[in-house]
Design a protein around this motif. Sequence first.
Motif, PDB file in Angstrom:
ATOM      1  N   PRO A  23      -2.590   6.458   5.985  1.00 24.09           N
ATOM      2  CA  PRO A  23      -3.971   6.359   5.501  1.00 24.09           C
ATOM      3  C   PRO A  23      -4.424   7.594   4.717  1.00 24.09           C
ATOM      4  O   PRO A  23      -5.239   7.482   3.810  1.00 24.09           O
ATOM      5  N   VAL A  52       0.805  -1.221   0.000  1.00 22.21           N
ATOM      6  CA  VAL A  52       0.000   0.000   0.000  1.00 22.21           C
ATOM      7  C   VAL A  52       0.836   1.268   0.000  1.00 22.21           C
ATOM      8  O   VAL A  52       0.376   2.313  -0.432  1.00 22.21           O
ATOM      9  N   ILE A 106      -3.457   7.099   1.100  1.00 21.82           N
ATOM     10  CA  ILE A 106      -4.299   6.078   0.470  1.00 21.82           C
ATOM     11  C   ILE A 106      -5.673   6.660   0.144  1.00 21.82           C
ATOM     12  O   ILE A 106      -6.192   6.462  -0.954  1.00 21.82           O
ATOM     13  N   LEU A 130      -2.778   0.974   8.209  1.00 23.46           N
ATOM     14  CA  LEU A 130      -1.973   1.603   7.167  1.00 23.46           C
ATOM     15  C   LEU A 130      -1.001   2.617   7.745  1.00 23.46           C
ATOM     16  O   LEU A 130      -1.342   3.371   8.649  1.00 23.46           O
TER      17      LEU A 130
END
Length: 165
Positions: free
Chosen positions: A86, A57, A89, A83
């Motif tokens: 985040p 990711v 993302i 994550l």
Amino acid sequence: MSESNIKNMDSINDIKSTVIGKNKKILEFGASDDSTAEIFKRNKCTIRQFELDSVNVNSLNTKKLFGDEKFDVIIIDKILENLENPTKILQQLQNLLENNGFFVCVVPNFLFAPNRINLLNGNLDSQISNTNLGFYTLDTFLLLLDNANLKITQVNRIKQKSNIF
């Protein structure tokens, strides 16, 4: 799986189904749940499931993975807390949304009473794993969304009974 957990999953799936509606193109980001996919198929939605394990990711390239494909809804179910970044993302995934598209995010409430009691007792092992990088309260989740230039339009809470007392 305990009856309580099954009821909570049903509640979450019911909320997702109601919020998302029918005839939507959905990207489910994170761990896939076949029961959720079945609900959406019954609602005449198309769903593309994307496993978190299938890509690093931190180097997520949505253009490479999805090209110009757009989605009406992107589901992010209990993965944001795992994550490293985040915000990044969410910003990348936002580019995959249609003009009127939206996210459905499910985040566990870190301040759930049993978590607080376990924390005070010095025992949070049952709530933490090596992959939990962040814990969210409503305030910290709102801050995350603000950093990603997103906002909440609807909040649904799942009440959960505790046997800790």
